[in-house]
Design an enzyme around this catalytic site. Structure first.
Site, PDB file in Angstrom:
ATOM      1  N   HIS A  10       0.826  -1.205   0.000  1.00 13.56           N
ATOM      2  CA  HIS A  10       0.000   0.000   0.000  1.00 13.56           C
ATOM      3  C   HIS A  10       0.863   1.260   0.000  1.00 13.56           C
ATOM      4  O   HIS A  10       2.047   1.224   0.328  1.00 13.56           O
ATOM      5  CB  HIS A  10      -0.929   0.006   1.214  1.00 13.56           C
ATOM      6  CG  HIS A  10      -0.174  -0.049   2.514  1.00 13.56           C
ATOM      7  ND1 HIS A  10       0.437   1.051   3.073  1.00 13.56           N
ATOM      8  CD2 HIS A  10       0.081  -1.088   3.340  1.00 13.56           C
ATOM      9  CE1 HIS A  10       1.035   0.703   4.198  1.00 13.56           C
ATOM     10  NE2 HIS A  10       0.831  -0.606   4.378  1.00 13.56           N
ATOM     11  N   GLU A  84      -2.116  -7.596   7.291  1.00 13.77           N
ATOM     12  CA  GLU A  84      -0.814  -7.558   7.949  1.00 13.77           C
ATOM     13  C   GLU A  84      -0.855  -8.425   9.202  1.00 13.77           C
ATOM     14  O   GLU A  84      -1.931  -8.731   9.733  1.00 13.77           O
ATOM     15  CB  GLU A  84      -0.476  -6.104   8.316  1.00 13.77           C
ATOM     16  CG  GLU A  84       0.884  -5.888   8.953  1.00 13.77           C
ATOM     17  CD  GLU A  84       2.043  -6.291   8.057  1.00 13.77           C
ATOM     18  OE1 GLU A  84       2.332  -7.514   7.989  1.00 13.77           O
ATOM     19  OE2 GLU A  84       2.667  -5.411   7.440  1.00 13.77           O
TER      20      GLU A  84
END
Length: 184
Positions: A10, A84
């Site tokens: 990202h 994550e």
């Protein structure tokens, strides 16, 4: 059934500029992070992919939505396993706060050296297994995919790929692009 998966981290987020650990907590993209996403699509040949997948965490999803709008795809496939790693007690804390609370996890250079013992964190083996399941979900499509995810997930895929080769993961190529926020 083999496929091509491009993993993309990202864009830059607000907490990163504050040196805070995100883990599964979230922070919005900065203006720089949004520009990184736009520049990535404009400067690469990603338009020939069949679909975009993303972690459900806001920073990855926001990056994936920028990709989707620029490429003109209808939607983004959310894959929960691309989240994550849960960093437990370190999440939301700056490095200074982490060192003060958990000095045994860091070396003299202030680098995390003992991520196995992070209080309340997701065990590494569980994290690797979860990531492998997510990659296998994409692989089973047999299609070309851009998957927007996180640095830890990309590192886990590299670990799994180096450990097992491509047979057990079920895909033939991983293009490792830490291209949104280069930190290799």
């Amino acid at each position: 059934m083999a496929c091509e998966i491009v993993l993309v981290r990202h864009g830059e987020i607000i907490w990163k500029t504050l040196n805070k650990t995100q883990g599964q907590l979230d922070s919005k993209l900065t203006e720089k992070g949004k520009k990184q996403a736009i520049d990535f699509i404009n400067n690469t040949e990603m338009k020939h992919f069949d679909f975009i997948a993303s972690s459900p965490l806001g920073r990855a999803l926001e990056t994936a939505e920028i990709f989707r709008m620029l490429i003109g795809y209808e939607n983004v496939l959310i894959i929960d396993e691309l989240k994550e790693r849960y960093e437990g007690a370190l999440e939301g804390l700056s490095r200074e706060e982490q060192i003060r609370r958990y000095p045994n996890l860091f070396n003299n250079d202030r680098k995390l050296t003992n991520d196995i013992d992070i209080p309340f964190s997701e065990p590494l083996e569980s994290f690797y297994n979860r990531v492998q399941i997510g990659i296998e979900k994409i692989s089973k499509t047999g299609l070309k995919c851009i998957a927007v995810t996180h640095s830890g997930v990309i590192q886990a895929v590299k670990y799994l790929f180096n450990k097992t080769g491509n047979c057990s993961l079920g895909f033939s190529k991983v293009a490792y692009l830490e291209s949104i926020s280069i930190s290799m």
